[in-house]
Design a protein around this motif. Structure first.
Motif, PDB file in Angstrom:
ATOM      1  N   GLU A  99      -9.006  84.858 -67.355  1.00  0.00           N
ATOM      2  CA  GLU A  99      -9.175  83.797 -68.355  1.00  0.00           C
ATOM      3  C   GLU A  99      -9.508  84.342 -69.739  1.00  0.00           C
ATOM      4  O   GLU A  99     -10.125  85.393 -69.863  1.00  0.00           O
ATOM      5  CB  GLU A  99     -10.358  82.884 -67.959  1.00  0.00           C
ATOM      6  N   ASN A 145     -11.768  82.540 -72.699  1.00  0.00           N
ATOM      7  CA  ASN A 145     -12.626  81.381 -72.948  1.00  0.00           C
ATOM      8  C   ASN A 145     -13.156  81.386 -74.365  1.00  0.00           C
ATOM      9  O   ASN A 145     -13.453  82.444 -74.925  1.00  0.00           O
ATOM     10  CB  ASN A 145     -13.805  81.384 -71.968  1.00  0.00           C
ATOM     11  N   TYR A 192     -18.873  77.758 -67.380  1.00  0.00           N
ATOM     12  CA  TYR A 192     -17.444  78.095 -67.341  1.00  0.00           C
ATOM     13  C   TYR A 192     -16.847  78.108 -65.934  1.00  0.00           C
ATOM     14  O   TYR A 192     -15.725  78.562 -65.740  1.00  0.00           O
ATOM     15  CB  TYR A 192     -17.209  79.408 -68.113  1.00  0.00           C
ATOM     16  N   TRP A 236     -17.025  79.451 -62.741  1.00  0.00           N
ATOM     17  CA  TRP A 236     -16.977  80.378 -61.606  1.00  0.00           C
ATOM     18  C   TRP A 236     -18.218  80.237 -60.729  1.00  0.00           C
ATOM     19  O   TRP A 236     -19.296  80.119 -61.283  1.00  0.00           O
ATOM     20  CB  TRP A 236     -16.869  81.824 -62.134  1.00  0.00           C
ATOM     21  N   ALA A 260     -15.013  76.313 -59.960  1.00  0.00           N
ATOM     22  CA  ALA A 260     -13.787  75.853 -60.624  1.00  0.00           C
ATOM     23  C   ALA A 260     -13.068  77.100 -61.134  1.00  0.00           C
ATOM     24  O   ALA A 260     -13.587  77.817 -61.987  1.00  0.00           O
ATOM     25  CB  ALA A 260     -14.117  74.919 -61.780  1.00  0.00           C
TER      26      ALA A 260
END
Ligand SMILES: [Ca+2]
Length: 384
Positions: A256, A258, A266, A268, A271
């Motif tokens: 990712e 971010n 975020y 983990w 999701a």
């Protein structure tokens, strides 16, 4: 999922609107086939042992950390050893990692480094600083130690970035893949445990004292800035959009980019777009969850990002304001084109043919790259 996703994200947007929570834009899915960016690659230095990070001195010299615990000074085409590097635990991904000068280095000569510290069975990420006189470091002062300790050599995080207010943001990894455990909990689940530094970004003053956003008052680990990360190894302040960007390793796929907002979660490991290494299944039941920040960019293949910069120089006018992300597994640099607001609009590949560990913009506006395996190199990218 790509077909389902727009419908799902529309539903989530309605849910956010109803609850008053913040809605996040749908992630940008990176294309796999991208055109090559035109650059020339010049190798400046080879024979480095797992180089990890680099920082320019005001006189043009370049400090390079090497994971086994060495610092090399590169100046005018020559490399010399710097003495007095901090003592580190060398295991797996751990050792001497990031390096960054204090914003007022010209006055105070302070250099900040992240290290792995402890033993094989009980270790953590630490931040140290030492003065540098041009040849040697003074004694290292430890400013921060992540807690609790973890075992083994995985996921130290360890990238750092200075914010314009003189505070420092630093990443701490989740501690490792299953079956690694910390205090009886799967290491990766620690990313959602507020009292642990594992799987977080931490924000500190330059003396190591913690700075916490209001969202993390009370029970949170000291200095916790954001949560729900697996292993951030790229971190870059964006002076154009006044924001902090992070590149984060997923497991198999699901890497990712971010956009970092203080106090956000975020996701983990609850999701994520990652799949398990050992089983043909997703890590998480969800790609997105209410109250958790979706990534700006998701790679569904195995990129393994390390090193990140926001290009602001003049040497590559077409790259101005774009992100450059190093890739270990991809052996490329990904140029992620952003619009004025920071929304991705396209990507290009810069093939490097080696694992890319770090990427930085030099004072000359050119781009410098460290490759980490075997014969580690310092490589300069120039316009072709
Ligand atoms: Ca995430």
């Amino acid at each position: 999922m790509r077909i389902l996703y727009p419908a799902l994200s529309l539903l989530l947007c309605f849910a956010f609107a109803l609850t008053g929570a913040q809605a996040f834009a749908e992630p940008y899915f990176s294309p796999e086939e991208v055109p090559e960016a035109p650059v020339r690659r010049t190798t400046l230095l080879s024979g480095l042992d797992h180089p990890w990070s680099m920082a320019w001195l005001p006189d043009g010299g370049l400090l390079i950390t090497e994971r086994p615990g060495r610092v090399t000074l590169y100046r005018d085409g020559k490399a010399t050893d710097v003495t007095g590097a901090p003592r580190v635990l060398v295991t797996g991904q751990g050792g001497l990692l990031d390096i960054s000068l204090h914003p007022d280095f010209a006055e105070n000569r302070l250099v900040y480094m992240t290290i792995a510290e402890g033993t094989e069975d009980a270790n953590h990420t630490a931040l140290v600083r030492a003065t540098f006189d041009g040849r040697a470091f003074g004694p290292a002062e430890t400013l921060f130690r992540s807690a609790p300790d973890k075992t083994g050599g995985q996921h130290f995080g360890s990238r750092m970035a200075w914010l314009p207010d003189g505070t420092l943001v630093l990443s701490v990894g989740d501690g490792g893949n299953p079956p690694k455990r910390v205090n009886g909990v799967l290491s990766r689940d620690m990313a959602q445990v507020r009292s642990a530094h594992l799987g977080k970004l931490v924000r500190l003053n330059d003396d190591g004292t913690p700075v916490a956003p209001p969202a993390f008052d009370g029970d949170a680990a000291p200095g916790m800035h954001t949560m729900g990360h697996r292993n951030i190894q790229g971190l870059a302040w964006d002076p154009l959009r006044r924001t902090l960007w992070a590149s984060e390793h997923g497991a198999r796929g699901g890497d990712e980019i971010n956009r970092i907002q203080a106090g956000a979660n975020y996701g983990w490991p609850v999701a994520s777009y990652s799949r398990e290494y050992t089983l043909p299944m997703d890590v998480a039941d969800h790609h997105s969850l209410p109250g958790m920040a979706d990534p700006t960019v998701v790679w569904e293949w195995r990129f393994a990002p390390s090193g990140l910069l926001v290009y602001t120089g003049d040497a590559f006018p077409g790259w101005k304001g774009d992100l450059l992300a190093g890739g270990l597994r991809s052996e490329t640099i990904r140029l992620i084109e952003l619009d004025r607001d920071g929304t991705p609009t396209g990507e290009r590949d810069i093939p490097m043919g080696d694992r890319v560990r770090d990427i930085r913009q030099g004072p000359d506006g050119l781009v410098y790259v460290l490759t980490d395996e075997g014969d580690g190199k310092l490589i300069r990218l120039e316009p072709r």
